[in-house]
Design an enzyme around this catalytic site. Structure first.
Site, mmCIF file in Angstrom:
data_model
loop_
_atom_site.group_PDB
_atom_site.id
_atom_site.type_symbol
_atom_site.label_atom_id
_atom_site.label_comp_id
_atom_site.label_asym_id
_atom_site.label_seq_id
_atom_site.Cartn_x
_atom_site.Cartn_y
_atom_site.Cartn_z
ATOM 1 N N TYR A 109 0.850 -1.190 0.000
ATOM 2 C CA TYR A 109 0.000 0.000 0.000
ATOM 3 C C TYR A 109 0.886 1.241 0.000
ATOM 4 C CZ TYR A 109 -3.267 3.621 1.508
ATOM 5 O OH TYR A 109 -4.021 4.770 1.576
ATOM 6 N N GLU A 197 -3.192 7.606 -4.313
ATOM 7 C CA GLU A 197 -3.214 6.306 -3.634
ATOM 8 C C GLU A 197 -3.043 5.172 -4.632
ATOM 9 O OE1 GLU A 197 -5.985 4.868 -0.163
ATOM 10 O OE2 GLU A 197 -6.894 4.232 -2.055
#
Length: 387
Positions: A109, A197
């Protein structure tokens, strides 16, 4: 302003960030050519909406044949999808992204956002990426760490190395991470991004780092500097009333109450809603008309409020600083007459020429109730809503 995944990945590609090979379709008859362009014998069909958690909601499907791809695409395209991030609202699926499959070794992530506490761009990183990143943040927050970027020097090599070691990367993936973080940061600066993101950022069996997903959020206050990005805005993914409000430079957010609010100033609007709640009422919206409350903007504001059939009364709370209260009163009367209001309106004015403004409202022969102070206005609007 949010971008779709395919739009975000196009931005990533401009900055040399690796993304899977993909093709966008908006009609079913484009599917076969998209499958040919992507190649391979298996594909991923991804619904394009402004929300995450699409996989859990059935918006991302792995298909292993053209027949299966057609079946899944026909089910998704033209339908609507609700995820845990859409607050129960189903968003329309007007396009699909057809992507290649990857041989994934692990999922990571990576995000970059503006940290208002430190006043820096901040990387948020975790070795536990994927669909359950929210659960990771809640249950094992120690698996998520952040890196603050000093704006005077930018991303430093030692920071990239620290992140690489923390993620356990080696070889080419370790080197690629440093390049990715630097390019991510430059993209954020160039495009006035408030959040970037990648979830998941995958490491393939070839030790490549590839953005399997992509999310880009542009600072709405900087859109005047980004005309190319403004053209990418998809109004079908936004609340119709909120999109309409932005066209008239109004800040509107729909709520689930029955008392409409029209206020100039975000802080005053929040205080107004608090007092309505304190008096037992429920606001139907947040609406900031700004400093220049012209008759035209007030009329549009009334139309937005009345777009909800649940509204039983309206509170207008205006501080006449830039615009005099008598001019505001005339604008309110003009707007009420234009819209044809048939529900009670409580008006609280304060500022220059306030007494003249109240006199104009009192002599208007309209169902307008004047109030002395904000507390009095909140009490009155709740009373007439329940009448």
């Amino acid at each position: 302003m949010n971008l779709h995944e395919y739009q975000s990945k196009a931005l990533f590609a401009e900055y040399g960030i690796k993304v899977p090979q993909g093709q966008l379709i908006t009609q079913l008859d484009e599917l076969n050519s998209a499958l040919d362009a992507v190649g391979d014998n298996a594909w991923v069909v991804k619904a394009q909406i402004h929300a995450g958690a699409r996989g859990k909601a059935g918006g991302v499907k792995l298909v292993s044949s053209r027949e299966e791809a057609m079946q899944v695409s026909s089910e998704l395209l033209g339908s609507a999808l609700a995820t845990i991030q859409t607050a129960g609202k189903a968003l329309p699926i007007n396009s699909l992204l057809i992507e290649q499959t990857l041989d994934i070794e692990e999922e990571l992530y990576l995000s970059l956002l503006v940290d208002r506490v430190t006043r820096t761009h901040t990387f948020v990183i975790s070795a536990a990426g994927g669909m359950d990143i929210e659960a990771v943040a809640e249950e094992t927050p120690e698996k998520i760490f952040s890196v603050h970027i000093d704006p005077t020097v930018g991303v430093m090599p030692y920071q990239c190395r620290e992140v690489g070691f923390a993620l356990g990367l080696k070889g080419s993936a370790f080197k690629q991470l440093g390049q990715l973080m630097s390019r991510f940061y430059q993209l954020a600066l160039d495009k006035d991004v408030s959040q970037l993101e990648i979830n998941p950022l995958v490491r393939t069996t070839d030790n490549d780092l590839i953005a399997l997903d992509a999310k880009v959020n542009i600072d709405p206050n900087a859109l005047y500097r980004q005309p190319g990005l403004v053209e990418l805005r998809d109004f079908s993914q936004e609340d119709e009333r909120e999109a309409k409000a932005s066209e008239h430079e109004l800040n509107y957010i729909a709520l689930d109450g029955d008392i409409g609010c029209m206020v100039n100033g975000a802080g005053l609007a929040m205080a107004t809603m608090d007092l309505i709640k304190l008096n037992g009422g429920n606001p139907a919206n947040f609406l900031d008309v700004g400093g220049g409350a012209t008759p035209e903007r007030v009329a549009e504001a009334f139309k937005l409020i009345l777009s909800s059939s649940d509204v039983k009364s309206i509170l207008v709370n205006i501080f006449g600083g830039i615009v005099r209260c008598d001019l505001i009163a005339e604008g309110i009367i003009q707007a009420v007459q234009e819209v044809g209001l048939n529900i009670p309106v409580v008006v609280r004015l304060e500022g220059t020429n306030v007494e003249l403004g109240k006199e104009i409202l009192a002599n208007s022969d309209l169902s307008i109730i004047t109030a002395d102070g904000l507390a009095d206005a909140a009490r009155k609007v709740v009373e007439v809503a329940g009448a």
